[in-house]
Each structure stands twice: as C-alpha cells, then as structure tokens.
Write an enzyme that holds these catalytic residues in place. Structure first.
Site, mmCIF file in Angstrom:
data_model
loop_
_atom_site.group_PDB
_atom_site.id
_atom_site.type_symbol
_atom_site.label_atom_id
_atom_site.label_comp_id
_atom_site.label_asym_id
_atom_site.label_seq_id
_atom_site.Cartn_x
_atom_site.Cartn_y
_atom_site.Cartn_z
ATOM 1 C CG ASP A 1 12.950 -2.227 -3.962
ATOM 2 O OD1 ASP A 1 13.214 -3.046 -4.861
ATOM 3 O OD2 ASP A 1 12.003 -1.411 -4.028
ATOM 4 C CG HIS B 1 14.157 -0.281 -7.720
ATOM 5 N ND1 HIS B 1 13.852 0.532 -8.771
ATOM 6 C CD2 HIS B 1 13.320 0.066 -6.721
ATOM 7 C CE1 HIS B 1 12.867 1.333 -8.431
ATOM 8 N NE2 HIS B 1 12.523 1.076 -7.192
ATOM 9 C CD GLU C 1 10.283 -4.304 -3.092
ATOM 10 O OE1 GLU C 1 9.963 -4.352 -1.887
ATOM 11 O OE2 GLU C 1 10.021 -3.322 -3.806
ATOM 12 C CD GLU D 1 7.994 -2.104 -7.090
ATOM 13 O OE1 GLU D 1 8.496 -2.466 -6.015
ATOM 14 O OE2 GLU D 1 8.152 -0.976 -7.558
ATOM 15 C CG ASP E 1 0.547 -0.613 -6.575
ATOM 16 O OD1 ASP E 1 -0.636 -0.194 -6.517
ATOM 17 O OD2 ASP E 1 1.543 0.121 -6.401
ATOM 18 C CG HIS F 1 4.496 -1.410 -4.808
ATOM 19 N ND1 HIS F 1 3.965 -0.613 -5.793
ATOM 20 C CD2 HIS F 1 5.759 -0.967 -4.602
ATOM 21 C CE1 HIS F 1 4.878 0.265 -6.179
ATOM 22 N NE2 HIS F 1 5.976 0.081 -5.472
HETATM 23 O O1 LIG Z 1 9.051 -0.682 -3.777
HETATM 24 C C1 LIG Z 1 8.965 0.523 -3.945
HETATM 25 O O2 LIG Z 1 8.274 1.226 -3.207
HETATM 26 C C2 LIG Z 1 9.709 1.153 -5.096
HETATM 27 O O3 LIG Z 1 10.218 0.137 -5.891
HETATM 28 C C3 LIG Z 1 8.787 2.032 -5.904
HETATM 29 O O4 LIG Z 1 7.765 1.245 -6.378
HETATM 30 C C4 LIG Z 1 9.377 2.620 -7.158
HETATM 31 O O5 LIG Z 1 10.300 3.538 -6.735
HETATM 32 C C5 LIG Z 1 8.317 3.231 -8.078
HETATM 33 O O6 LIG Z 1 7.437 4.078 -7.398
HETATM 34 MG MG LIG Z 2 10.090 -1.874 -5.068
#
Ligand SMILES: O=C(O)[C@@H](O)[C@H](O)[C@H](O)CO
Ligand SMILES: [Mg+2]
Length: 381
Positions: free
Chosen positions: A183, A185, A209, A235, A257, A284
């Site tokens: 991820d 991010h 990701e 997400e 999500d 997600h």
């Molecule tokens: O893909 C994941 O699980 C992370 O990007 C979380 O969504 C983030 O830390 C916010 O909760």
């Molecule tokens: Mg994530």
C-alpha cells in the site's frame, strides 16, 4: 413495514454503527463511518434519517436515490459514507424479512468461500517479520503492508531502497507461495512510484495500492503502463463516476469501501462496471463487523471478486476487536485463509446490541495522525 427509529453508536476503536428499526420489529444494522470523522458522519446520518422515517425499508433503490440526489449539494466522503451505512442496514432488513442472506437477493452465490488478507503495518521495518508471522498463525495466506513509513528524504535512493527492503523482509517470511500487497497510501510522487515498481517486480507483490492520492487519479495511467504489478486503488473513491477514470487508466484491482462508497447498492454497480474493464474487486475494509459482513455479502454474489481485507486481530484496533460486537463469532472465522459463505439472514452476522450500547457510552475520538517528513514537510498519512 415502515422505518420507525434510527440510532447511531460510536464504538471503539474508531467506528460508527447505525441501527434501523421497523414497526414490525425487524432491525437492520449498518456501519456508516469515515475513519477520523465518525461524529461528522453521525450528524449526516441523523439528517438523512429525516428522509427515511416512515418509509418502506424494502424500497432500497428508491431510498438510495433520494438520499444521494435529494439535495442540491451531493457526494463526498461524509455523505457517501452516511448513505453507505444506512444502505447496509436496509439490505440487512430486506434479507431478514425474507429469511435469506443478502447475497441471495443479489442473484445468489457464485462462490462458497472468500479469500481474506490482513494488514501488517510496515512503518517499522523491525516489526515486519513478527507481524507476518501473526497473520500466518491465524491461518491467513495473504497480507498487506505499507510501502514506507515517515521518510528521511523524499525521492532519495535511500527512501526507494527502504521500500524494497521492507517488502523483501515480508517475502522472506511468507515464502514464495503466499501473497503480499503493498500500500503506497499516496505517500510517494508518481515519479518515485514509477522508479520503485520495477524494483518490486522480482518480489511479486499481489498488487500495488494507491500509487497516487485520489485527487491525482488522472496520473495513474502513467504507472499502470510502466509496471507488470497489478495496480489497485479505490478506498477514497465514492461512486461509479469516480471509478471510471481509473478503470479506463488500466488499474487491475478496484477497492471500493462498503462503508464509504454508497453501500451495497453502489458497490454492486461499481463491481459491474469494473467487470467491463477486466478488473477484480477487493473491497477496502479496515473497519468493523458490519462493514466486513457487507463486503462478504457482495463478494459471494460477485463474479469478479479477488480477495477481502479485514481487521480482525490488527494491532491498530487498540484493544477493541471486530468480533467484540458479534454474538456468534464462528461465521467470521478463517478456514485455510478463507471465510466460508455466510448463510444467516440479512448481512449474516448477529450484532451484540448490549455490547454496542455499552461501547457507545465510552465512544472514541479516533483521529488520523498528522504526518510530517523528517525535514518538516507535510506527508500524506
Ligand atoms: O488500505 C488500508 O487498509 C489503509 O490504507 C487504511 O485505509 C487507512 O489506513 C485508513 O484507515
Ligand atoms: Mg490503503
């Protein structure tokens, strides 16, 4: 049947549940939440409730249209998440009213079990091996990790090598046959992600990701065309309209999500759109039991479904657990890294209402940490 009462519960570690009651006694549950903004979503749910009280809960599509289009200003994370949780509760009611699980209402099951993965952190390289072991010990065969922690110098060769070393550390414990997703991010520039991706290819990540923050989705094609690693995102995308450009740009995995992207109603449609692009769904879900159950219900009825994220036993749950809020914990147990088809009516799990009411008394005020790089510059969390 009419909707008679709607209540919300702020439950640790960082979730919000909604309980929708009907005049004939059927109760539906959902999870309308944005991590770090639970109270704001709670207010949005209360406002939307004005549109639902007195209405027939089985007219889910019509209520969804009213909730999403019934006011001039639309969309966004807060509103889409409020609608998402209410939508889950309506599907729960619908299933319970007929005595069938939600996936049956979506056309019936296309699979008997769903592969699961857990998050292992990755910000602290020294903790990676133990975190992978912990996931393997509960029976999972796939994990996801962050590509980096706080960086000393963005764009430096040191920062780039650190990503490769972290993923290599996880791969070493996983061996050649289990999976690790990475991820990003949105923490790197796309230019850096393009440099890093080929170096990760020999480690065979399951997917890469969020190579960009969602507002820079228009850049993502620059990565999908330059690496063989499947690119995942979603997400922080909330509807079909926001997914369309990244699908067209060549992502391989869509990650809506269920508690953010308009609930079961919209994610089902996102999945259908994704199918046209040969894209697999991997919802997600670092959230609670209702969000997870909603993901699984979609997964059992969705042909282009890859794997499900879940947060059972993840350390950021800070003492509170997904399973604390469900009465019968067996449907959510992992068998060889999979969850078997949920067969109980509605979302397929039974919420421990008294535990939820007690948890709400404590509540929580979970917030996303504000991150800065070592030089003081703002960093995407
Ligand atoms: O893909 C994941 O699980 C992370 O990007 C979380 O969504 C983030 O830390 C916010 O909760
Ligand atoms: Mg994530």
């Amino acid at each position: 049947m009419r909707i008679s009462r709607i209540e919300t519960f702020l439950v640790p570690p960082r979730w919000l549940f909604v309980r929708v009651e009907t005049d004939d006694g059927i109760v539906g549950w959902g999870e309308p939440v944005v991590e770090g903004r639970s109270e704001t979503v709670r207010t949005a749910v209360e406002q939307l409730s004005e549109l639902l009280i007195g209405q027939d809960p089985l007219r889910i599509e019509d209520l969804w249209q009213v909730m999403t289009k019934g006011s001039f200003y639309r969309g966004g994370a807060i509103l889409a998440s409020a609608v998402a949780g209410l939508d889950q509760a309506l599907w729960d009611i619908h299933g319970k009213s007929l005595g069938v699980p939600v996936h049956q209402l979506l056309g019936g099951h296309v699979r008997d079990r769903i592969r699961m993965y857990g998050w292992i952190g990755g910000d602290e390289p020294a903790e990676i091996a133990d975190a992978v072991e912990a996931q393997l010990s509960v029976g999972l065969t796939a994990v996801k990790m962050n590509a980096s922690g706080r960086m000393k110098a963005l764009g430096s060769v040191a920062a780039i090598n650190e990503v490769v070393e972290r993923v290599a550390a996880a791969r070493e414990v996983l061996g050649p046959h289990r999976d690790v997703a990475v991820d990003f991010h949105g923490r790197f520039t796309l230019a850096d992600t393009r440099r890093i991706a080929p170096l990760l290819e020999p480690l065979h990540p399951f997917f890469l990701e969020e190579p960009t923050v969602p507002e820079n989705s228009h850049l993502i094609g620059g990565l999908t065309r330059s690496t063989t690693i499947p690119v995942a995102t979603g997400e922080r995308l909330y509807n079909r309209q926001e997914f369309l450009p990244v699908l067209q740009a060549g992502i391989a995995v869509a990650q809506p999500d269920l508690s953010h992207a308009g609930g079961i109603t919209e994610v089902r449609k996102i999945a259908s759109l994704a199918e046209v692009f040969d894209v697999q769904l991997a919802p997600h879900c670092p959230l609670g039991p209702l969000a997870l159950a909603a993901c699984l219900q979609v997964g059992f009825a969705t042909p282009n479904f890859l794997i499900q994220e879940q947060s059972i036993g993840i350390h950021y749950n800070q003492g509170a657990e997904v399973l604390d809020y469900v009465l019968d914990k067996t449907p959510l147990k992992f068998v060889d890294g999979y969850v078997e088809r949920l067969t109980a009516p509605g979302l397929g799990i039974e919420i421990d209402e008294s535990a939820v009411r007690i948890a709400d008394k404590t509540g929580h005020n979970w917030r996303s940490p504000v991150w800065r790089h070592d030089d003081g510059a703002y960093a995407e969390w």
